[in-house]
Each structure stands twice: as C-alpha cells, then as structure tokens.
Design a protein around this motif. Structure first.
Motif, short mmCIF file in Angstrom:
data_model
loop_
_atom_site.label_atom_id
_atom_site.label_comp_id
_atom_site.label_asym_id
_atom_site.label_seq_id
_atom_site.Cartn_x
_atom_site.Cartn_y
_atom_site.Cartn_z
N GLN A 100 -2.91 8.11 13.35
CA GLN A 100 -2.00 8.82 14.31
C GLN A 100 -0.82 8.72 13.55
O GLN A 100 -0.17 8.00 12.84
N ASN A 101 -0.11 9.93 14.09
CA ASN A 101 1.49 10.17 13.75
C ASN A 101 2.07 9.46 14.86
O ASN A 101 2.22 9.96 15.85
N PRO A 102 3.00 8.36 14.59
CA PRO A 102 3.67 7.50 15.93
C PRO A 102 4.47 8.35 16.40
O PRO A 102 5.13 9.28 16.20
N PRO A 103 4.47 8.23 17.96
CA PRO A 103 5.15 8.95 18.88
C PRO A 103 6.68 9.13 18.50
O PRO A 103 7.52 9.86 18.60
N SER A 104 7.37 7.64 18.23
CA SER A 104 8.57 7.67 17.93
C SER A 104 8.81 7.27 16.40
O SER A 104 8.12 6.41 16.12
N GLY A 105 9.73 7.98 15.75
CA GLY A 105 9.79 7.52 14.27
C GLY A 105 8.67 8.10 13.40
O GLY A 105 8.48 7.38 12.46
N GLY A 106 8.09 8.97 13.97
CA GLY A 106 7.00 9.38 13.32
C GLY A 106 7.17 9.87 11.85
O GLY A 106 8.27 10.26 11.48
N PHE A 107 6.14 10.32 11.08
CA PHE A 107 6.32 10.79 9.74
C PHE A 107 6.22 12.33 9.70
O PHE A 107 5.86 12.69 10.52
N SER A 108 6.69 12.79 8.71
CA SER A 108 6.83 14.25 8.58
C SER A 108 6.67 14.51 6.90
O SER A 108 6.87 13.84 6.13
N GLY A 109 5.92 15.67 6.77
CA GLY A 109 5.48 16.09 5.53
C GLY A 109 4.05 16.41 5.31
O GLY A 109 3.34 16.18 6.19
N THR A 110 3.62 16.86 4.10
CA THR A 110 2.34 17.24 3.57
C THR A 110 1.69 16.05 2.68
O THR A 110 2.54 15.61 1.62
N TYR A 111 0.76 15.37 3.10
CA TYR A 111 0.08 14.24 2.43
C TYR A 111 -1.21 14.70 1.95
O TYR A 111 -2.05 15.15 2.55
N LEU A 112 -1.61 14.34 0.34
CA LEU A 112 -2.72 14.62 -0.10
C LEU A 112 -3.69 13.55 -0.14
O LEU A 112 -3.07 12.38 -0.36
N ARG A 113 -5.00 13.44 0.35
CA ARG A 113 -5.68 12.45 0.16
C ARG A 113 -6.91 12.88 -0.44
O ARG A 113 -7.56 13.95 -0.22
N TYR A 114 -7.70 12.00 -1.05
CA TYR A 114 -9.02 11.99 -1.55
C TYR A 114 -9.60 10.47 -1.32
O TYR A 114 -8.80 9.70 -1.39
N ALA A 115 -10.85 10.49 -1.26
CA ALA A 115 -11.30 9.01 -1.23
C ALA A 115 -12.43 8.68 -2.44
O ALA A 115 -13.13 9.70 -2.85
N THR A 116 -12.77 7.61 -2.85
CA THR A 116 -13.97 7.26 -3.64
C THR A 116 -14.54 6.05 -2.67
O THR A 116 -14.07 5.26 -2.02
N PHE A 117 -15.93 6.34 -2.62
CA PHE A 117 -16.83 5.42 -2.08
C PHE A 117 -17.33 4.50 -3.09
O PHE A 117 -17.76 4.69 -4.03
N TYR A 118 -17.26 3.14 -2.46
CA TYR A 118 -17.91 1.98 -3.45
C TYR A 118 -18.90 1.37 -2.69
O TYR A 118 -18.80 1.12 -1.42
N TYR A 119 -19.97 1.11 -3.47
CA TYR A 119 -20.90 0.24 -2.81
C TYR A 119 -20.35 -1.01 -2.02
O TYR A 119 -19.45 -1.97 -3.02
N TYR A 120 -20.77 -1.27 -1.14
CA TYR A 120 -20.48 -2.73 -0.54
C TYR A 120 -21.75 -3.49 -0.64
O TYR A 120 -22.89 -3.18 -0.23
N PRO A 121 -21.53 -4.98 -1.11
CA PRO A 121 -20.29 -5.74 -1.36
C PRO A 121 -19.83 -5.68 -2.83
O PRO A 121 -19.08 -6.40 -3.11
N THR A 122 -20.81 -4.74 -3.99
CA THR A 122 -20.50 -5.21 -5.16
C THR A 122 -19.20 -4.32 -5.62
O THR A 122 -18.53 -4.81 -6.84
N GLY A 123 -18.89 -3.36 -5.18
CA GLY A 123 -17.37 -2.58 -5.56
C GLY A 123 -17.92 -1.56 -6.57
O GLY A 123 -16.78 -1.03 -7.11
N VAL A 124 -19.03 -1.38 -6.93
CA VAL A 124 -19.13 -0.29 -7.52
C VAL A 124 -19.04 1.02 -7.19
O VAL A 124 -19.68 1.26 -6.47
N ALA A 125 -18.29 1.86 -7.93
CA ALA A 125 -17.85 3.28 -7.55
C ALA A 125 -19.15 4.15 -7.52
O ALA A 125 -19.99 3.92 -8.37
N TYR A 126 -19.19 4.94 -6.40
CA TYR A 126 -20.52 5.67 -6.03
C TYR A 126 -20.32 7.16 -6.43
O TYR A 126 -20.83 7.81 -6.94
N CYS A 127 -19.07 7.75 -5.54
CA CYS A 127 -18.59 9.05 -5.97
C CYS A 127 -17.19 9.19 -5.50
O CYS A 127 -16.80 8.36 -4.61
N THR A 128 -16.56 10.53 -5.71
CA THR A 128 -15.10 10.78 -5.16
C THR A 128 -15.27 12.02 -4.60
O THR A 128 -15.86 12.92 -5.26
#
Length: 137
Positions: A100-128
C-alpha cells in the motif's frame, strides 16, 4: 535533473514492457496491478513460477522439498540483499498482496522491481523475472 531520471526510467520500462509483450509461458514473470498507485491505495504483484522438469531424479533428501519458493524483490532503491516477501509461493501463478502507498506521508516516484525465486528452504536460486515499474503518487 529529477525529471531526466524519471524520463530515463520510463523509457527503460517501455523497452522492457515491449520485450515482455510476447512472454514465454515457461519463463518466470512479474507484473504489478495497478501500476499507478495513489496515496492510500493498495497494489499487488502477480508472479508466475513455471515448472521446469528436472533432468534427473531428485536425491532422496530433496524429494518433496523443491515445491515452495521464497520471493526476493530487487530494485535500485533496495539494499543489495533485496527485500523478501513474507511467506512462500508454489509453482504457477500467485498474487502477492499487502502492499500500500500509505494514506498520509505516502511515497511518490517510480520504483523498478524484479524478483528472484529461491527454493525453500535451501535458498538455491530457481529463476529471475522481468522488471516492472510501479508509480506511487
């Protein structure tokens, strides 16, 4: 200067979005909805974690383990270790809620995101995933 940075980010996102228009269903993917978020508004990330067949049998100690993933988000404004989503996800599609963008004091701007998926519980990377942009206003 800030305007030039935002325009460069928008141009980068446009190129990335165009390249994802014909995304392969066997690639890990990330999308955000909505991509423009006003103060007080919630948003979510939708992920796809396709199943890639294992080339050989799993060792007995790992059978049944490689079915859950930890999702870690990365972006220019995040620490190098990323930001881990609380909880795990399985193969195929999931919606990651709780943003959520907080109702008071919210953030502004454009944010770039990508994700990496890691096997649980070993932490080995699966894909990005691909990179997405969310604009908070």
């Amino acid at each position: 200067m800030k305007t030039q940075t935002i325009l460069a980010a928008v141009a980068l996102v446009s190129v990335l979005a165009a390249s994802d228009a014909s995304a392969d269903p066997y690639e890990c993917s990330l999308s955000v909805s909505p991509s423009y978020v006003l103060r007080g508004q919630s948003f979510s990330y939708d992920i796809n974690i396709p199943f890639f067949p294992n080339p050989g049998p799993w060792p007995p100690e790992y059978q049944g383990v490689y079915q859950r993933f930890t999702v870690v988000f990365y972006g220019p404004d995040l620490p190098p270790s990323g930001e881990t989503y609380p909880g795990t996800s399985g193969y195929w599609g999931s919606s990651l809620t709780g943003y959520q963008n907080p109702p008071s004091g919210g953030f502004s701007g454009t944010y770039l995101r990508y994700a990496t998926f890691y096997y649980y519980p070993t932490g080995v990377a699966y894909c990005t995933t691909n990179t997405v942009a969310v604009t908070l206003q």
